[in-house]
Design a protein around this motif. Structure first.
Motif, PDB file in Angstrom:
ATOM      1  N   VAL A 142       1.083  -1.765  -0.011  1.00 53.99           N
ATOM      2  CA  VAL A 142      -0.256   0.038   0.148  1.00 53.99           C
ATOM      3  C   VAL A 142       0.753   1.278   0.336  1.00 53.99           C
ATOM      4  O   VAL A 142       1.895   1.475   0.857  1.00 53.99           O
ATOM      5  CB  VAL A 142      -0.728   0.188   0.919  1.00 53.99           C
ATOM      6  CG1 VAL A 142      -1.539   1.155   1.000  1.00 53.99           C
ATOM      7  CG2 VAL A 142      -1.766  -0.918   1.431  1.00 53.99           C
ATOM      8  N   GLU A 143       0.341   2.134  -0.825  1.00 54.56           N
ATOM      9  CA  GLU A 143       1.510   3.430  -0.922  1.00 54.56           C
ATOM     10  C   GLU A 143       0.161   4.256  -0.845  1.00 54.56           C
ATOM     11  O   GLU A 143      -0.885   4.177  -1.133  1.00 54.56           O
ATOM     12  CB  GLU A 143       2.024   3.136  -2.103  1.00 54.56           C
ATOM     13  CG  GLU A 143       3.297   2.562  -2.069  1.00 54.56           C
ATOM     14  CD  GLU A 143       4.233   3.240  -0.816  1.00 54.56           C
ATOM     15  OE1 GLU A 143       4.592   4.248  -0.306  1.00 54.56           O
ATOM     16  OE2 GLU A 143       5.484   2.872  -1.342  1.00 54.56           O
ATOM     17  N   SER A 144       0.070   5.939  -0.601  1.00 55.59           N
ATOM     18  CA  SER A 144      -0.335   6.830  -0.418  1.00 55.59           C
ATOM     19  C   SER A 144       0.026   8.389  -1.500  1.00 55.59           C
ATOM     20  O   SER A 144       1.197   8.175  -1.512  1.00 55.59           O
ATOM     21  CB  SER A 144      -0.908   7.153   0.611  1.00 55.59           C
ATOM     22  OG  SER A 144       0.747   8.083   1.636  1.00 55.59           O
ATOM     23  N   LEU A 145      -0.668   8.981  -1.425  1.00 53.01           N
ATOM     24  CA  LEU A 145      -0.351  10.261  -1.969  1.00 53.01           C
ATOM     25  C   LEU A 145      -1.580  11.368  -1.557  1.00 53.01           C
ATOM     26  O   LEU A 145      -2.618  11.417  -1.973  1.00 53.01           O
ATOM     27  CB  LEU A 145      -0.867  10.350  -3.720  1.00 53.01           C
ATOM     28  CG  LEU A 145      -0.331  11.537  -4.268  1.00 53.01           C
ATOM     29  CD1 LEU A 145       0.482  12.316  -4.460  1.00 53.01           C
ATOM     30  CD2 LEU A 145      -0.948  10.976  -6.010  1.00 53.01           C
ATOM     31  N   TYR A 146      -0.799  12.887  -1.127  1.00 53.27           N
ATOM     32  CA  TYR A 146      -1.439  13.259  -0.920  1.00 53.27           C
ATOM     33  C   TYR A 146      -0.543  14.646  -1.461  1.00 53.27           C
ATOM     34  O   TYR A 146      -0.602  14.697  -0.967  1.00 53.27           O
ATOM     35  CB  TYR A 146      -1.514  13.552   0.562  1.00 53.27           C
ATOM     36  CG  TYR A 146      -2.926  15.323   1.346  1.00 53.27           C
ATOM     37  CD1 TYR A 146      -2.293  16.095   1.540  1.00 53.27           C
ATOM     38  CD2 TYR A 146      -3.952  14.835   1.427  1.00 53.27           C
ATOM     39  CE1 TYR A 146      -3.083  17.053   2.110  1.00 53.27           C
ATOM     40  CE2 TYR A 146      -5.076  15.358   1.453  1.00 53.27           C
ATOM     41  CZ  TYR A 146      -4.378  16.792   1.863  1.00 53.27           C
ATOM     42  OH  TYR A 146      -5.329  17.504   1.938  1.00 53.27           O
ATOM     43  N   ILE A 155      -2.946  20.759   4.329  1.00 56.23           N
ATOM     44  CA  ILE A 155      -4.109  19.866   5.292  1.00 56.23           C
ATOM     45  C   ILE A 155      -5.311  20.317   4.584  1.00 56.23           C
ATOM     46  O   ILE A 155      -5.521  21.110   4.921  1.00 56.23           O
ATOM     47  CB  ILE A 155      -4.266  19.340   6.132  1.00 56.23           C
ATOM     48  CG1 ILE A 155      -4.723  18.019   6.443  1.00 56.23           C
ATOM     49  CG2 ILE A 155      -3.947  20.480   7.493  1.00 56.23           C
ATOM     50  CD1 ILE A 155      -4.693  17.264   7.459  1.00 56.23           C
ATOM     51  N   GLY A 156      -6.375  19.640   4.582  1.00 51.72           N
ATOM     52  CA  GLY A 156      -7.599  19.760   2.938  1.00 51.72           C
ATOM     53  C   GLY A 156      -8.292  18.948   4.360  1.00 51.72           C
ATOM     54  O   GLY A 156      -8.084  18.743   5.444  1.00 51.72           O
ATOM     55  N   GLY A 157      -9.724  18.622   3.363  1.00 52.23           N
ATOM     56  CA  GLY A 157     -10.716  17.677   3.946  1.00 52.23           C
ATOM     57  C   GLY A 157     -10.745  16.256   3.876  1.00 52.23           C
ATOM     58  O   GLY A 157     -11.112  15.241   3.434  1.00 52.23           O
ATOM     59  N   ASP A 353      -7.725  19.043  -3.070  1.00 44.86           N
ATOM     60  CA  ASP A 353      -7.121  18.871  -2.528  1.00 44.86           C
ATOM     61  C   ASP A 353      -7.111  17.284  -3.527  1.00 44.86           C
ATOM     62  O   ASP A 353      -8.640  16.772  -3.909  1.00 44.86           O
ATOM     63  CB  ASP A 353      -7.542  18.206  -1.090  1.00 44.86           C
ATOM     64  CG  ASP A 353      -7.488  20.119  -0.341  1.00 44.86           C
ATOM     65  OD1 ASP A 353      -6.062  20.799  -0.988  1.00 44.86           O
ATOM     66  OD2 ASP A 353      -8.177  19.770   0.810  1.00 44.86           O
ATOM     67  N   ILE A 354      -6.288  16.434  -3.652  1.00 39.33           N
ATOM     68  CA  ILE A 354      -5.977  15.374  -3.670  1.00 39.33           C
ATOM     69  C   ILE A 354      -5.284  14.393  -2.632  1.00 39.33           C
ATOM     70  O   ILE A 354      -4.629  14.462  -2.274  1.00 39.33           O
ATOM     71  CB  ILE A 354      -5.341  15.093  -5.403  1.00 39.33           C
ATOM     72  CG1 ILE A 354      -5.969  15.934  -6.223  1.00 39.33           C
ATOM     73  CG2 ILE A 354      -4.933  13.910  -5.453  1.00 39.33           C
ATOM     74  CD1 ILE A 354      -5.156  15.676  -7.809  1.00 39.33           C
ATOM     75  N   ALA A 355      -6.276  13.346  -2.936  1.00 37.86           N
ATOM     76  CA  ALA A 355      -5.232  12.376  -1.771  1.00 37.86           C
ATOM     77  C   ALA A 355      -5.983  10.821  -2.468  1.00 37.86           C
ATOM     78  O   ALA A 355      -6.986  10.428  -3.932  1.00 37.86           O
ATOM     79  CB  ALA A 355      -6.769  11.947  -0.700  1.00 37.86           C
TER      80      ALA A 355
END
Length: 368
Positions: A142-146, A155-157, A353-355
């Motif tokens: 698992v990897e993440s991107l924000y 940071i956002g919602g 924002d992007i996650a």
């Protein structure tokens, strides 16, 4: 982390300043050179008050005052060579502008210091909502991107979390409607509830009800008229150990994408579940879908900021087509490519924002 102006100027006390910080000195030298090289009727020296004004936009108070004093002495020296230039009027202008520039520099530094403290708080909030997570849970990578829409926002919602439990690897990704501190507070409440419920609840429906309860309690302090503006979408995924399938519960969130040997599947829910904080209005019936998940398959979870990224013509980012063109790769490489292509497609500017979470199932677990 971005430093305020005062700290930036003290970063290298024994080295040369960056070139852009030397612009006021260069402007003073250019004006003085032209003043001596041009006829007296041109009176280039009368623009010397612009030098301390420029310095105030990038220098601290003391260097700004010293440069203004230097310009005053420079004007007096020019008047010795060219009398009758209105020296005292220009000198008075230099003094007045220097005093105003010193005050302006002081106010600017105070605001930068305040912004610096706000960014520290934002960084602390980010550690609460988006805490570091393991990259591997047995055979699950698992990897993440924000990505924040504004570089200053931090940071956002949007939120995500991944935990390894006795029931399998459980993932959460979601998006709170709205922006600012209320959105961050709601995201923190949902993520913290998930971190507890994921270990206790035997199925995803129980987790969704716990998230709904936490979201409702958090928003109970707000006006009832604002409740429709304070809901959150969420996507829950469970990948059981030693099994070749995954379970998905979608609470009004964009459907995940599953890439299997070049074939793309958009995992839309058979029966949508209610977004968080809206169950009392539209019912609390939660539907869990089961999908095959074989070794080598790649799963992409994302928020709507990805699909709503626009190019210069206003066209949305074609995520499904983009995913279909990808070859098998590690989750980190997939997200790095998505990050690069999103910025290129949008011209470097993001409207939201992007996650994203990328998941891959290996044939064998990673060594300890």
């Amino acid at each position: 982390m971005i430093k305020p102006g005062r700290l930036r100027l003290r970063r290298r006390p024994y080295g040369p300043w960056p070139p852009e910080l030397l612009l006021p000195v260069m402007l003073a030298i250019v004006i003085a050179s032209l003043a001596f090289a041009t006829p007296r009727s041109v009176a280039i020296s009368r623009i010397l008050p612009a030098v301390p004004a420029l310095a105030a936009s990038m220098w601290p108070v003391l260097p700004t005052v010293l440069l203004g004093t230097f310009c005053l002495l420079l004007m007096i020296g020019i008047s010795l060579e060219f009398p009758d230039l209105g020296t005292w009027y220009t000198a008075a202008g230099i003094i007045a502008v220097t005093v105003a520039a010193a005050y302006g520099s002081h106010v600017r530094l105070q605001r930068e210091q305040t912004l610096f403290q706000v960014r520290l708080v934002a960084d602390a909030a980010q550690q609460v909502v988006l805490s570091p997570m393991p990259r591997s849970f047995g055979s699950v990578e698992v990897e993440s991107l924000y990505l924040a829409a504004a570089a200053e926002a931090r940071i956002g919602g949007d939120f995500y979390e991944v935990v390894g439990t006795r029931y399998g690897v459980r993932l959460l990704i979601g998006d709170v409607r709205g922006k600012g501190l209320p959105a961050v507070g709601t995201a923190a409440a949902v993520v913290n509830s998930f971190r507890e419920a994921a270990y206790d609840e035997p199925d995803l429906g129980g987790i969704a009800r716990r998230l709904e309860a936490s979201s409702t309690r958090h928003t109970s302090a707000f006006s009832p008229d604002d409740l429709m503006e304070r809901f959150a979408t969420a996507l829950l995924v469970e990948i059981p150990y030693e099994e070749r399938h995954l379970r998905i519960l979608n609470c009004g969130h964009p459907p995940p994408l599953l890439l299997n040997r070049g074939r793309l599947r958009v995992l839309k829910p058979t029966d949508p579940s209610p977004p968080l904080n809206l169950a009392e209005l539209i019912g609390d019936q939660y539907t869990i879908d089961s999908v095959d998940f074989a070794p080598g398959d790649e799963l992409l979870l994302y928020t709507d900021g990805v699909t709503e990224a626009r190019d210069l013509t206003g066209a949305f980012f074609p995520l499904a087509d983009w995913m279909r063109r990808q070859t098998p790769m590690r989750p980190r490489d997939l997200l790095d490519r998505l990050h690069r292509d999103l910025l290129h497609y949008s011209g470097g500017g993001l409207d939201d924002d992007i996650a994203a979470l990328a998941v891959r199932l290996r044939e064998h677990p990673a060594p300890s």
